[in-house]
Write a protein that holds these residues in place. Structure first.
Motif, PDB file in Angstrom:
ATOM      1  N   MET A  52       0.839  -1.201   0.000  1.00 34.54           N
ATOM      2  CA  MET A  52       0.000   0.000   0.000  1.00 34.54           C
ATOM      3  C   MET A  52       0.873   1.250   0.000  1.00 34.54           C
ATOM      4  O   MET A  52       0.611   2.221  -0.732  1.00 34.54           O
ATOM      5  N   GLY A  53       1.929   1.232   0.820  1.00 32.97           N
ATOM      6  CA  GLY A  53       2.845   2.369   0.852  1.00 32.97           C
ATOM      7  C   GLY A  53       3.497   2.603  -0.490  1.00 32.97           C
ATOM      8  O   GLY A  53       3.602   3.759  -0.955  1.00 32.97           O
ATOM      9  N   ASP A  54       3.916   1.553  -1.142  1.00 33.64           N
ATOM     10  CA  ASP A  54       4.542   1.677  -2.462  1.00 33.64           C
ATOM     11  C   ASP A  54       3.563   2.277  -3.472  1.00 33.64           C
ATOM     12  O   ASP A  54       3.943   3.099  -4.314  1.00 33.64           O
ATOM     13  N   SER A  55       2.303   1.839  -3.407  1.00 31.18           N
ATOM     14  CA  SER A  55       1.291   2.360  -4.322  1.00 31.18           C
ATOM     15  C   SER A  55       1.082   3.861  -4.121  1.00 31.18           C
ATOM     16  O   SER A  55       0.980   4.633  -5.088  1.00 31.18           O
ATOM     17  N   LEU A  56       1.048   4.287  -2.864  1.00 33.63           N
ATOM     18  CA  LEU A  56       0.860   5.707  -2.565  1.00 33.63           C
ATOM     19  C   LEU A  56       2.059   6.532  -3.015  1.00 33.63           C
ATOM     20  O   LEU A  56       1.902   7.631  -3.558  1.00 33.63           O
ATOM     21  N   SER A  81       8.056  11.676   1.072  1.00 34.35           N
ATOM     22  CA  SER A  81       7.362  10.428   0.761  1.00 34.35           C
ATOM     23  C   SER A  81       8.320   9.243   0.798  1.00 34.35           C
ATOM     24  O   SER A  81       7.990   8.178   1.325  1.00 34.35           O
ATOM     25  N   MET A  82       9.532   9.430   0.266  1.00 37.06           N
ATOM     26  CA  MET A  82      10.495   8.335   0.232  1.00 37.06           C
ATOM     27  C   MET A  82      11.017   8.000   1.625  1.00 37.06           C
ATOM     28  O   MET A  82      11.238   6.827   1.944  1.00 37.06           O
ATOM     29  N   SER A  83      11.232   9.014   2.462  1.00 36.61           N
ATOM     30  CA  SER A  83      11.756   8.752   3.810  1.00 36.61           C
ATOM     31  C   SER A  83      10.712   8.014   4.650  1.00 36.61           C
ATOM     32  O   SER A  83      11.059   7.108   5.429  1.00 36.61           O
ATOM     33  N   MET A  84       9.437   8.368   4.498  1.00 36.58           N
ATOM     34  CA  MET A  84       8.400   7.627   5.210  1.00 36.58           C
ATOM     35  C   MET A  84       8.315   6.197   4.686  1.00 36.58           C
ATOM     36  O   MET A  84       8.124   5.246   5.458  1.00 36.58           O
ATOM     37  N   ASP A  85       8.473   6.042   3.372  1.00 41.62           N
ATOM     38  CA  ASP A  85       8.426   4.709   2.783  1.00 41.62           C
ATOM     39  C   ASP A  85       9.579   3.840   3.280  1.00 41.62           C
ATOM     40  O   ASP A  85       9.424   2.635   3.455  1.00 41.62           O
ATOM     41  N   ASP A  86      10.732   4.467   3.522  1.00 41.10           N
ATOM     42  CA  ASP A  86      11.883   3.714   4.038  1.00 41.10           C
ATOM     43  C   ASP A  86      11.586   3.123   5.420  1.00 41.10           C
ATOM     44  O   ASP A  86      12.032   2.012   5.737  1.00 41.10           O
ATOM     45  N   VAL A  87      10.855   3.868   6.244  1.00 38.99           N
ATOM     46  CA  VAL A  87      10.478   3.364   7.573  1.00 38.99           C
ATOM     47  C   VAL A  87       9.611   2.113   7.422  1.00 38.99           C
ATOM     48  O   VAL A  87       9.844   1.086   8.074  1.00 38.99           O
ATOM     49  N   LEU A  88       8.630   2.204   6.535  1.00 40.06           N
ATOM     50  CA  LEU A  88       7.724   1.069   6.329  1.00 40.06           C
ATOM     51  C   LEU A  88       8.458  -0.121   5.711  1.00 40.06           C
ATOM     52  O   LEU A  88       8.235  -1.275   6.105  1.00 40.06           O
ATOM     53  N   ASP A  89       9.358   0.158   4.770  1.00 45.13           N
ATOM     54  CA  ASP A  89      10.157  -0.924   4.179  1.00 45.13           C
ATOM     55  C   ASP A  89      10.963  -1.648   5.256  1.00 45.13           C
ATOM     56  O   ASP A  89      11.097  -2.877   5.229  1.00 45.13           O
ATOM     57  N   GLY A  90      11.498  -0.875   6.201  1.00 47.92           N
ATOM     58  CA  GLY A  90      12.291  -1.471   7.273  1.00 47.92           C
ATOM     59  C   GLY A  90      11.457  -2.380   8.166  1.00 47.92           C
ATOM     60  O   GLY A  90      11.904  -3.464   8.558  1.00 47.92           O
ATOM     61  N   MET A  91      10.241  -1.948   8.475  1.00 47.87           N
ATOM     62  CA  MET A  91       9.371  -2.790   9.293  1.00 47.87           C
ATOM     63  C   MET A  91       8.985  -4.071   8.548  1.00 47.87           C
ATOM     64  O   MET A  91       8.976  -5.153   9.141  1.00 47.87           O
ATOM     65  N   GLU A  92       8.671  -3.930   7.269  1.00 47.70           N
ATOM     66  CA  GLU A  92       8.298  -5.115   6.483  1.00 47.70           C
ATOM     67  C   GLU A  92       9.459  -6.096   6.397  1.00 47.70           C
ATOM     68  O   GLU A  92       9.271  -7.314   6.533  1.00 47.70           O
ATOM     69  N   HIS A  93      10.669  -5.575   6.189  1.00 44.42           N
ATOM     70  CA  HIS A  93      11.837  -6.449   6.102  1.00 44.42           C
ATOM     71  C   HIS A  93      12.090  -7.154   7.436  1.00 44.42           C
ATOM     72  O   HIS A  93      12.410  -8.352   7.465  1.00 44.42           O
ATOM     73  N   ILE A 187      15.425   1.013  11.397  1.00 47.06           N
ATOM     74  CA  ILE A 187      14.091   1.613  11.264  1.00 47.06           C
ATOM     75  C   ILE A 187      14.043   2.946  11.996  1.00 47.06           C
ATOM     76  O   ILE A 187      13.522   3.942  11.492  1.00 47.06           O
ATOM     77  N   ALA A 188      14.601   2.967  13.202  1.00 50.19           N
ATOM     78  CA  ALA A 188      14.633   4.213  13.978  1.00 50.19           C
ATOM     79  C   ALA A 188      15.464   5.271  13.268  1.00 50.19           C
ATOM     80  O   ALA A 188      15.109   6.460  13.267  1.00 50.19           O
ATOM     81  N   ASP A 189      16.574   4.863  12.651  1.00 50.70           N
ATOM     82  CA  ASP A 189      17.383   5.803  11.876  1.00 50.70           C
ATOM     83  C   ASP A 189      16.574   6.401  10.726  1.00 50.70           C
ATOM     84  O   ASP A 189      16.692   7.587  10.407  1.00 50.70           O
ATOM     85  N   ASN A 190      15.751   5.568  10.100  1.00 50.70           N
ATOM     86  CA  ASN A 190      14.904   6.055   9.010  1.00 50.70           C
ATOM     87  C   ASN A 190      13.856   7.036   9.524  1.00 50.70           C
ATOM     88  O   ASN A 190      13.491   7.989   8.819  1.00 50.70           O
ATOM     89  N   CYS A 191      13.369   6.808  10.740  1.00 51.28           N
ATOM     90  CA  CYS A 191      12.450   7.772  11.358  1.00 51.28           C
ATOM     91  C   CYS A 191      13.147   9.113  11.559  1.00 51.28           C
ATOM     92  O   CYS A 191      12.555  10.179  11.331  1.00 51.28           O
ATOM     93  N   GLN A 192      14.397   9.068  11.977  1.00 52.64           N
ATOM     94  CA  GLN A 192      15.155  10.302  12.141  1.00 52.64           C
ATOM     95  C   GLN A 192      15.327  11.013  10.803  1.00 52.64           C
ATOM     96  O   GLN A 192      15.301  12.252  10.743  1.00 52.64           O
TER      97      GLN A 192
END
Length: 206
Positions: A52-56, A81-93, A187-192
């Motif tokens: 869903m994140g990738d689609s958005l 948009s990409m930095s938020m997507d990186d957080v989600l990618d990290g959780m999925e991984h 993931i936390a680094d991506n949040c930063q």
């Protein structure tokens, strides 16, 4: 008659990305593992959130390519948009690691990580509407909170690694848990990185 002004399309899309991130972080933090089947359910659901994140994000990129005028710099919309997507990618991984390594029980350090990550997602979701309603000064305190949570994860990571190498005698289990801890810190680094992007937007548009 009162007419409601239509929300900017980029504001709407970025808020959807942040909302999907918050929802996925809640699931990531709340899901309780108990057996191998649970790890597959966990990984599959996080993959759904990631898709869903990738689609958005794809919609954001399409709109950027088709728009001559944007409410803030197009590079900032893309970066956010990409930095938020990186957080989600990290959780999925990371959820995938639980399935791949058959980790069926989270430890105290993992719970501390996911609690901080969830709190980051809460602050991120609060921040996005403030950009487009011109409440930029209110973003700075939220960005600081995100960075504080990231610092908490740094401390948790050090404690987790110290404990792991002190007590774990199974080298395979050590490798598995070490990788999970490292990815949770990432993931936390991506949040930063999201917080840094938010601060950059504030500086450019203040």
């Amino acid at each position: 008659m009162v007419f409601n002004r239509k929300k900017d399309k980029f504001a709407a899309l970025l808020e959807k990305i942040a909302g999907n991130l918050k929802e996925s972080a809640d699931y990531f933090a709340d899901y309780k593992l108990g057996n191998k089947e649970d790890t597959k359910i966990f990984a599959d659901k996080m993959k759904e959130y990631e898709n869903m994140g990738d689609s958005l994000v794809h919609q954001v990129i399409t709109e950027l390519n088709n728009s001559f005028i944007t409410p803030i710099e197009r590079e900032d919309i893309w970066a956010l948009s990409m930095s938020m997507d990186d957080v989600l990618d990290g959780m999925e991984h990371t959820a995938g690691l639980f399935e791949m390594y058959a980790i069926v029980k989270a430890d105290e350090f993992m719970y501390q990580f996911v609690d901080a990550i969830r709190n980051c997602a809460i602050e991120i979701e609060k921040s996005i509407p403030l950009i487009f309603t011109k409440k930029l000064p209110e973003i700075r305190p939220l960005a600081i909170k995100i960075k504080d949570y990231e610092s908490t994860c740094d401390e948790v990571h050090r404690e987790a690694m110290t404990h792991l190498f002190a007590v774990e005698t199974d080298p395979i289990r050590l490798i598995k848990y070490k990788e999970v801890y490292e990815h949770m810190e990432e993931i936390a680094d991506n949040c930063q990185a999201v917080a840094n992007t938010l601060e950059s937007i504030v500086m450019k548009n203040a």
